[in-house]
Write an enzyme that holds these catalytic residues in place. Structure first.
Site, short mmCIF file in Angstrom:
data_model
loop_
_atom_site.label_atom_id
_atom_site.label_comp_id
_atom_site.label_asym_id
_atom_site.label_seq_id
_atom_site.Cartn_x
_atom_site.Cartn_y
_atom_site.Cartn_z
CG ASN A 4 -1.05 -15.93 21.83
OD1 ASN A 4 -0.13 -14.93 21.80
ND2 ASN A 4 -1.14 -16.30 20.29
CG HIS A 9 -2.94 -12.19 20.02
ND1 HIS A 9 -2.92 -13.64 18.89
CD2 HIS A 9 -4.04 -12.09 20.55
CE1 HIS A 9 -3.54 -13.94 19.54
NE2 HIS A 9 -4.62 -13.37 19.79
CG ASP A 13 2.83 -11.55 18.21
OD1 ASP A 13 3.04 -12.65 17.66
OD2 ASP A 13 2.33 -10.35 17.61
CD GLU A 39 1.68 -24.07 20.39
OE1 GLU A 39 1.85 -25.32 20.53
OE2 GLU A 39 1.28 -22.85 20.50
#
Length: 121
Positions: A4, A9, A13, A39
């Protein structure tokens, strides 16, 4: 978090989804994979000894390490640390999670990219 921070982000993802897919491919049909948050993932493997659980976790570790995760911006290789614990009959589920979490922490403290087995719950 590192993905990230470095790639955004959206990339994070995609990588989380990819890791989930790679992990799922190592499991039996009755096993259950769940994202715990951030995570961290948890896997429930009914009727499996801790020794066999460790072997499955090692296959997962190797599968993630050898996989290239593609994002629109880059291609990444990752490593994972895994904690394994057995849940004896009649034991509370939260004690198994605590044992697995302690084993995960031990794997990270021991240098990451490895599997550690927790004390029996």
């Amino acid at each position: 978090k590192d993905v990230n921070d470095a790639h955004g982000h959206d990339a994070g993802d995609l990588v989380l989804q990819g890791v989930g897919q790679v992990l799922q491919q190592q499991l039996r049909p009755d096993d259950m994979l769940a994202r715990m948050g951030g995570e961290e993932f948890a896997v429930l493997m009914p009727s499996l000894s801790v020794e066999h659980g460790r072997a499955v976790a090692e296959r997962m570790r190797q599968a993630v390490e050898s996989h290239r995760f593609e994002t629109p911006q880059t291609s990444l290789q990752l490593t994972v640390s895994l904690g394994v614990a057995a849940l004896p009959p009649g034991a509370r589920a939260d004690s198994g999670l605590k044992s697995a979490d302690a084993a995960l922490y031990a794997a990270k403290q021991a240098g990451r990219n490895q599997v550690q087995v927790g004390i029996q719950a």
